[in-house]
Design an enzyme around this catalytic site. Sequence first.
Site, PDB file in Angstrom:
ATOM      1  N   GLU A 272      -0.748  -8.787  11.299  1.00 56.28           N
ATOM      2  CA  GLU A 272      -0.620  -7.623  10.411  1.00 56.28           C
ATOM      3  C   GLU A 272       0.020  -8.098   9.109  1.00 56.28           C
ATOM      4  OE1 GLU A 272      -0.690  -4.556   8.423  1.00 56.28           O
ATOM      5  OE2 GLU A 272      -1.369  -4.097  10.464  1.00 56.28           O
TER       6      GLU A 272
ATOM      7  N   ASP B 188      -1.380 -12.841   6.294  1.00 56.23           N
ATOM      8  CA  ASP B 188      -2.689 -12.425   5.822  1.00 56.23           C
ATOM      9  C   ASP B 188      -3.744 -12.859   6.828  1.00 56.23           C
ATOM     10  OD1 ASP B 188      -4.687 -11.701   3.611  1.00 56.23           O
ATOM     11  OD2 ASP B 188      -5.167 -13.803   4.028  1.00 56.23           O
ATOM     12  N   GLY B 189      -4.657 -11.954   7.171  1.00 57.06           N
ATOM     13  CA  GLY B 189      -5.643 -12.255   8.201  1.00 57.06           C
ATOM     14  C   GLY B 189      -6.529 -13.433   7.866  1.00 57.06           C
TER      15      GLY B 189
ATOM     16  N   ASP C 105     -10.805   0.022   4.762  1.00 61.51           N
ATOM     17  CA  ASP C 105     -12.028  -0.111   3.975  1.00 61.51           C
ATOM     18  C   ASP C 105     -11.904  -1.288   3.007  1.00 61.51           C
ATOM     19  OD1 ASP C 105     -13.878   2.178   4.674  1.00 61.51           O
ATOM     20  OD2 ASP C 105     -12.005   3.271   4.350  1.00 61.51           O
TER      21      ASP C 105
ATOM     22  N   ASP D 200      -9.410  -4.783  12.956  1.00 65.23           N
ATOM     23  CA  ASP D 200      -9.094  -3.365  12.746  1.00 65.23           C
ATOM     24  C   ASP D 200      -8.713  -3.188  11.284  1.00 65.23           C
ATOM     25  OD1 ASP D 200      -8.461  -0.717  13.039  1.00 65.23           O
ATOM     26  OD2 ASP D 200      -6.588  -1.062  14.116  1.00 65.23           O
ATOM     27  N   CYS D 201      -9.678  -3.410  10.412  1.00 61.15           N
ATOM     28  CA  CYS D 201      -9.425  -3.467   8.984  1.00 61.15           C
ATOM     29  C   CYS D 201      -9.546  -2.090   8.339  1.00 61.15           C
ATOM     30  CB  CYS D 201     -10.404  -4.436   8.315  1.00 61.15           C
ATOM     31  SG  CYS D 201     -12.125  -4.193   8.843  1.00 61.15           S
TER      32      CYS D 201
ATOM     33  N   GLN E  90       0.817  -1.214   0.000  1.00 63.49           N
ATOM     34  CA  GLN E  90       0.000   0.000   0.000  1.00 63.49           C
ATOM     35  C   GLN E  90       0.853   1.268   0.000  1.00 63.49           C
ATOM     36  OE1 GLN E  90      -2.363  -1.188   3.261  1.00 63.49           O
ATOM     37  NE2 GLN E  90      -0.599  -1.581   4.539  1.00 63.49           N
TER      38      GLN E  90
ATOM     39  N   PRO F 235      -5.854  -4.234  -0.112  1.00 66.03           N
ATOM     40  CA  PRO F 235      -5.522  -5.315   0.819  1.00 66.03           C
ATOM     41  C   PRO F 235      -6.596  -5.589   1.860  1.00 66.03           C
ATOM     42  CG  PRO F 235      -3.655  -3.834   0.521  1.00 66.03           C
ATOM     43  CD  PRO F 235      -4.829  -3.179  -0.141  1.00 66.03           C
TER      44      PRO F 235
ATOM     45  N   HIS G  29     -10.408   3.523  19.121  1.00 66.47           N
ATOM     46  CA  HIS G  29      -9.756   2.380  19.758  1.00 66.47           C
ATOM     47  C   HIS G  29     -10.401   1.993  21.082  1.00 66.47           C
ATOM     48  CE1 HIS G  29      -6.562   3.758  16.892  1.00 66.47           C
ATOM     49  NE2 HIS G  29      -6.627   2.472  16.623  1.00 66.47           N
TER      50      HIS G  29
END
Length: 288
Positions: A108, A140-141, A161, A158-159, A33, A165, A64
């Site tokens: 992450e 990767d989640g 939009d 906690d993604c 990104q 990715p 948070h």
Amino acid sequence: MAEKKQWHETLHDQFGQYFAVDNVLYHEKTDHQDLIIFENAAFGRVMALDGVVQTTERDEFIYHEMMTHVPLLAHGHAKHVLIIGGGDGAMLREVTRHKNVESITMVEIDAGVVSFCRQYLPNHNAGSYDDPRFQLVIDDGVNFVNQTSQTFDVIISDCTDPIGPGESLFTSAFYEGCKRCLNPGGIFVAQNGVCFLQQEEAIDSHRKLSHYFSDVGFYQAAIPTYYGGIMTFAWATDNDALRHLSTEIIQARFLASGLKCRYYNPAIHTAAFALPQYLQDALASQPS
């Protein structure tokens, strides 16, 4: 005097927001990104990914605190917490404030996010990366939740939009994987956009999550950084009672926790689950 540079968010085509840039601290395109951190006189340090604001020093505490304390206090005795994303460390910071939590795993996808946030957003993580309960996994989640042998009491997504990715963290494969590694009675929460402008995201998440969880809903918080109104958080669990706990129960747990918050409190907790009628109507109109 030279005119200050402006950074314009590109999330929406027809409208949006801009920030005056006092100083660019970091700007680099990583493997995953385009990432920038700059200083703004009103909002402090601002981090953006692929043209979309992710967090600012001025109001990150709202996001948070609501993403962590709502599920953790609703659960009541969470020991093992999974954070998907959260490379800036602020979600981790808030989870570490719960002394009864025994392990915190953060997945992450981009190691670069973690390294530069430690340097450029130190107030976000506030030393939480050094907590002995913390484990960082670079993966990767979707892959992690579908492959891990670990199980968790609370999962916080906690993604970003659902573009680039972050898109995979809004898929059925991800939600199914989260259900797979969530302990009985566990809670899954996720960032789900500003519902007034991104209503289809909430509808899509609700439809997909309902295939895997018996109780699916949303709660909300007003976060100035996220243009367009109220930020929506997805909520999913198989314990239908947890979304409807009384303010008195949450108050007792909050006092026992010793937490001191800037936005979250027990009254906010219960009120956050009250949704505007247009969203209720949109969800009710979807086929089961």
